[in-house]
Design a protein around this motif. Structure first.
Motif, PDB file in Angstrom:
ATOM      1  N   UNK A   1       0.834  -1.213   0.000  1.00 51.99           N
ATOM      2  CA  UNK A   1       0.000   0.000   0.000  1.00 51.99           C
ATOM      3  C   UNK A   1       0.864   1.256   0.000  1.00 51.99           C
ATOM      4  N   UNK A   2       1.902   1.288   0.818  1.00 50.86           N
ATOM      5  CA  UNK A   2       2.777   2.452   0.853  1.00 50.86           C
ATOM      6  C   UNK A   2       3.452   2.667  -0.503  1.00 50.86           C
ATOM      7  N   UNK A   3       3.957   1.577  -1.083  1.00 49.70           N
ATOM      8  CA  UNK A   3       4.637   1.698  -2.370  1.00 49.70           C
ATOM      9  C   UNK A   3       3.682   2.149  -3.466  1.00 49.70           C
ATOM     10  N   UNK A   4       2.507   1.552  -3.503  1.00 54.64           N
ATOM     11  CA  UNK A   4       1.542   1.900  -4.548  1.00 54.64           C
ATOM     12  C   UNK A   4       1.010   3.310  -4.380  1.00 54.64           C
ATOM     13  N   UNK A   5       1.087   3.853  -3.160  1.00 58.21           N
ATOM     14  CA  UNK A   5       0.682   5.240  -2.933  1.00 58.21           C
ATOM     15  C   UNK A   5       1.795   6.222  -3.253  1.00 58.21           C
ATOM     16  N   UNK A   6       2.960   5.705  -3.624  1.00 57.62           N
ATOM     17  CA  UNK A   6       4.074   6.563  -3.998  1.00 57.62           C
ATOM     18  C   UNK A   6       4.981   6.959  -2.853  1.00 57.62           C
ATOM     19  N   UNK A   7       4.846   6.303  -1.710  1.00 57.28           N
ATOM     20  CA  UNK A   7       5.734   6.601  -0.588  1.00 57.28           C
ATOM     21  C   UNK A   7       7.148   6.107  -0.887  1.00 57.28           C
ATOM     22  N   UNK A   8       8.114   6.732  -0.245  1.00 61.62           N
ATOM     23  CA  UNK A   8       9.513   6.293  -0.294  1.00 61.62           C
ATOM     24  C   UNK A   8       9.811   5.645   1.053  1.00 61.62           C
ATOM     25  N   UNK A   9      10.092   4.352   1.040  1.00 60.25           N
ATOM     26  CA  UNK A   9      10.051   3.560   2.273  1.00 60.25           C
ATOM     27  C   UNK A   9      11.421   2.993   2.615  1.00 60.25           C
ATOM     28  N   UNK A  10      11.910   3.354   3.809  1.00 60.19           N
ATOM     29  CA  UNK A  10      13.133   2.781   4.361  1.00 60.19           C
ATOM     30  C   UNK A  10      12.741   1.769   5.428  1.00 60.19           C
ATOM     31  N   UNK A  11      13.019   0.502   5.195  1.00 65.10           N
ATOM     32  CA  UNK A  11      12.635  -0.564   6.118  1.00 65.10           C
ATOM     33  C   UNK A  11      13.763  -0.810   7.102  1.00 65.10           C
ATOM     34  N   UNK A  12      13.443  -0.727   8.390  1.00 66.97           N
ATOM     35  CA  UNK A  12      14.397  -1.041   9.457  1.00 66.97           C
ATOM     36  C   UNK A  12      13.967  -2.314  10.161  1.00 66.97           C
ATOM     37  N   UNK A  13      14.887  -3.249  10.332  1.00 64.71           N
ATOM     38  CA  UNK A  13      14.536  -4.479  11.023  1.00 64.71           C
ATOM     39  C   UNK A  13      15.787  -5.092  11.629  1.00 64.71           C
ATOM     40  N   UNK A  14      15.607  -6.281  12.214  1.00 62.92           N
ATOM     41  CA  UNK A  14      16.703  -6.937  12.912  1.00 62.92           C
ATOM     42  C   UNK A  14      16.672  -8.432  12.634  1.00 62.92           C
ATOM     43  N   UNK A  15      17.756  -9.084  12.965  1.00 64.87           N
ATOM     44  CA  UNK A  15      17.834 -10.543  12.961  1.00 64.87           C
ATOM     45  C   UNK A  15      18.980 -10.921  13.875  1.00 64.87           C
TER      46      UNK A  15
END
Length: 418
Positions: A55-69
């Protein structure tokens, strides 16, 4: 049955991403919980975020994903390029991988994202400050976007730099994966008069003792400890345990158990008369397990790997109207299956009233009933009716309102320009 008058909706006051209008060009940080091994043996924690990311991508947002492992503490933190690859396949669009996350180069990479473009940034647990909730690290993370979508229910109980830390700096919203888990667990958090509740607590993570046992002894009717929880309980009662696993926070857990044993309790506590002990090298089993009377103590060089469930406890579990199993009670993957099989057998007649918590628990035990991979987050929510991230999101909203600004607009919060 009378409902608990003190129960409140855990999502009250929490802003939701699903109700937030997203416009093209907005810069978002998506704080996820992709604690998934490079072999991608279980991708549920990634897949649960796909709908919001799409949804964020299709709305044209620029998305930086932060996560861990993994974890910085034990050196198990790995790169997250496997996450980017899996998301690319699931979303049907390229997802970049940026190995850094708190450097000037990471900020430039985030600023360079095009509308509709997503990138997975480096493992947040490469930094010791992540798990401490370090404010300076959170400030560096916050430069990757202008607002935050918080998913990752599996880490919602942890006040880390990449979730609660950035929420002190930027306006935030709860992603659907977080909301879905909280709504699923909310009925289990209610306290209905006359309902017999049981908790089985195992594994080796300290929250099973510090949150699970402490809470369950006050609110449940039966508590069955296993794993490190059982080892800590037996130590607190003065039994010799040889080389049995004490977990990662042995002193804190031992103090908590002593407090439980010294204080008032509602629950009947299952303490086995017999455990199974095996010779170990470190924590690796190197010989056959054998039954040992708890009163006799575990021999030097041996560790508890399983226990015998007392018949009265099996009968009580079978009659439980609500049961939670958090943490594998024995060394199940090492073939020590006695207690786990006895517990699962007792609960088999009430699969709709039994909930398994935690990624390892769900992955290791054969179970067809309700599950939550949240583990510690689910325990905290059941224990307190909330968790660290929900509290941070509510405080985020109050702070934004106090500034006289709309969370949907650009803001300046605590010195980070958005």
């Amino acid at each position: 049955m009378a409902s608990d008058p003190g129960w409140q909706d855990p999502l009250a006051g929490v802003p939701l991403l699903s109700t937030r209008h997203v416009t093209a060009g907005e810069r978002w940080i998506f704080s996820a919980g992709f604690n998934v091994d490079p072999g991608l043996n279980s991708t549920g924690r990634i897949d649960s975020e796909v709908a919001d990311l799409r949804r964020l991508a299709e709305s044209g947002a620029r998305v930086a994903v932060l996560s861990h492992q993994g974890s910085h503490r034990d050196g198990t933190a790995t790169a997250l390029d496997h996450v980017a690859g899996h998301l690319s396949r699931r979303l049907g669009r390229p997802v970049r991988y940026v190995a850094e996350n708190a450097s000037d180069a990471a900020v430039r990479a985030a600023e360079a994202l095009a509308p509709g473009e997503l990138a997975v940034f480096g493992n947040t647990r490469h930094h010791a400050g992540e798990e401490r909730g370090d404010a300076d690290l959170a400030r560096r993370f916050a430069l990757l976007g202008d607002r935050v979508a918080v998913g990752g229910f599996s880490k919602a109980h942890r006040a880390h730099a990449s979730n609660t830390g950035v929420l002190r700096l930027l306006p935030g919203h709860a992603a659907e994966s977080l909301v879905t888990e909280v709504r699923f667990l909310a009925p289990w958090a209610r306290r209905d008069d006359g309902v017999f509740r049981a908790a089985v607590l195992g594994g080796r993570k300290p929250e099973k003792t510090l949150v699970g046992l402490v809470h369950a002894m006050r609110t449940c009717d039966l508590v069955v400890p296993g794993g490190v929880v059982l080892n800590t309980l037996l130590r607190a009662r003065g039994h010799e345990l040889g080389a049995s696993d004490a977990g990662s926070r042995p002193d804190a857990c031992l103090d908590a158990v002593r407090g439980v044993l010294a204080g008032p309790a509602r629950a009947r506590l299952h303490v086995p008369r017999t455990v199974w002990a095996a010779p170990v090298d470190g924590q690796r089993i190197v010989g056959a397990a054998r039954p040992v009377a708890v009163a006799d103590g575990v021999p030097v060089g041996h560790a508890v790997v399983d226990f015998e469930l007392e018949p009265w406890a099996a009968e009580s579990l079978a009659g439980a109207e609500r049961a939670v199993l958090a943490g594998t009670p024995s060394r199940y993957l090492d073939g020590q299956v006695r207690s786990a099989r006895a517990i699962l057998s007792a609960l088999s007649g009430s699969t709709d009233r039994t909930l398994l918590l935690g990624g390892d628990t769900v992955a290791e035990l054969p179970w067809a009933g309700p599950v939550s991979t949240g583990g510690g987050s689910a325990l905290q929510l059941l224990a307190t009716g909330t968790c660290a991230v929900l509290d941070a999101l509510r405080e985020n909203t109050r702070r934004t309102a106090a500034d006289g600004s709309d969370p949907a607009d650009d803001n300046v919060m605590d010195g980070v320009h958005t």
